[in-house]
Scaffold this motif. Structure first.
Motif, mmCIF file in Angstrom:
data_model
loop_
_atom_site.group_PDB
_atom_site.id
_atom_site.type_symbol
_atom_site.label_atom_id
_atom_site.label_comp_id
_atom_site.label_asym_id
_atom_site.label_seq_id
_atom_site.Cartn_x
_atom_site.Cartn_y
_atom_site.Cartn_z
ATOM 1 N N GLU A 4 1.003 -1.159 -0.049
ATOM 2 C CA GLU A 4 -0.106 0.144 0.081
ATOM 3 C C GLU A 4 0.855 1.320 -0.006
ATOM 4 O O GLU A 4 1.937 1.118 0.569
ATOM 5 C CB GLU A 4 -0.918 0.063 1.236
ATOM 6 N N CYS A 20 -2.661 0.397 -3.954
ATOM 7 C CA CYS A 20 -2.064 -0.960 -3.330
ATOM 8 C C CYS A 20 -1.612 -1.904 -4.752
ATOM 9 O O CYS A 20 -2.543 -2.245 -5.741
ATOM 10 C CB CYS A 20 -3.139 -2.050 -2.944
ATOM 11 N N TRP A 34 -10.318 -3.086 0.739
ATOM 12 C CA TRP A 34 -9.501 -2.285 1.688
ATOM 13 C C TRP A 34 -10.388 -2.637 3.070
ATOM 14 O O TRP A 34 -11.557 -2.724 3.169
ATOM 15 C CB TRP A 34 -9.789 -0.936 1.255
ATOM 16 N N ARG A 36 -9.941 -1.292 7.229
ATOM 17 C CA ARG A 36 -9.113 -0.294 8.159
ATOM 18 C C ARG A 36 -9.153 -0.699 9.559
ATOM 19 O O ARG A 36 -10.145 -1.445 10.149
ATOM 20 C CB ARG A 36 -9.780 0.961 8.108
ATOM 21 N N ILE A 68 -13.586 2.734 -4.652
ATOM 22 C CA ILE A 68 -12.905 1.725 -4.940
ATOM 23 C C ILE A 68 -12.580 1.282 -6.449
ATOM 24 O O ILE A 68 -13.819 1.409 -7.011
ATOM 25 C CB ILE A 68 -12.955 0.515 -4.092
ATOM 26 N N LEU A 79 -8.069 3.381 -3.579
ATOM 27 C CA LEU A 79 -9.347 3.994 -2.869
ATOM 28 C C LEU A 79 -9.079 5.405 -2.929
ATOM 29 O O LEU A 79 -8.206 6.015 -2.326
ATOM 30 C CB LEU A 79 -9.210 3.383 -1.328
ATOM 31 N N TYR A 92 -5.001 1.624 7.172
ATOM 32 C CA TYR A 92 -5.826 1.130 5.915
ATOM 33 C C TYR A 92 -4.894 -0.159 5.639
ATOM 34 O O TYR A 92 -3.892 0.022 4.791
ATOM 35 C CB TYR A 92 -5.974 2.439 4.859
ATOM 36 N N CYS A 94 -4.998 -3.016 2.513
ATOM 37 C CA CYS A 94 -5.175 -3.855 1.290
ATOM 38 C C CYS A 94 -5.301 -5.415 1.449
ATOM 39 O O CYS A 94 -4.532 -6.080 2.183
ATOM 40 C CB CYS A 94 -4.236 -3.629 0.023
#
Length: 121
Positions: A4, A20, A34, A36, A68, A79, A92, A94
């Motif tokens: 990422e 990513c 994605w 988080r 996305i 993203l 965040y 991936c």
């Protein structure tokens, strides 16, 4: 391998684009997503894009603000985050899944190392 990039510090209301990059020759066969994780909280789903990129899924908390997308020619998923809020602050991640329709976090077998996004008020 998933790597990422694009995280950083942004003011509330601002925008960021995360990328990513995936290694390997079968990127297009994976569902990309994605997630988080905020401090003290569980990792949560943010968005997913399917193999051909249509009908992406979003968490309710980001619908209308995040987009996305994927570029299978570049083995990259993006993203685009807009109208950022302090509560979007998190690391965040991936993720990639070989399942046709992954439904839970454990369906994603490949993860990046994460990129920090901090939104100041």
């Amino acid at each position: 391998q998933l790597v990422e990039s694009g995280g950083g510090l942004v003011q509330a209301g601002g925008s960021l684009r995360l990328s990513c990059a995936a290694s390997g020759r079968t990127f297009s066969s994976y569902v990309m997503a994605w997630f988080r994780q905020a401090p003290g909280k569980e990792r949560e789903f943010v968005a997913a894009v399917y193999r051909v990129g249509n009908n992406p899924d979003y968490a309710d908390s980001v619908k209308g603000r995040f987009t996305i997308s994927r570029d299978n020619t570049k083995n990259t998923v993006y993203l685009q985050m807009g109208s950022l809020k302090p509560e979007d602050t998190a690391v965040y991640y991936c993720a990639a899944s070989s399942k046709l329709v992954p439904r839970v976090r454990s369906d994603y077998g490949y993860w990046g190392q994460g990129t920090q996004v901090t939104v100041s008020s």
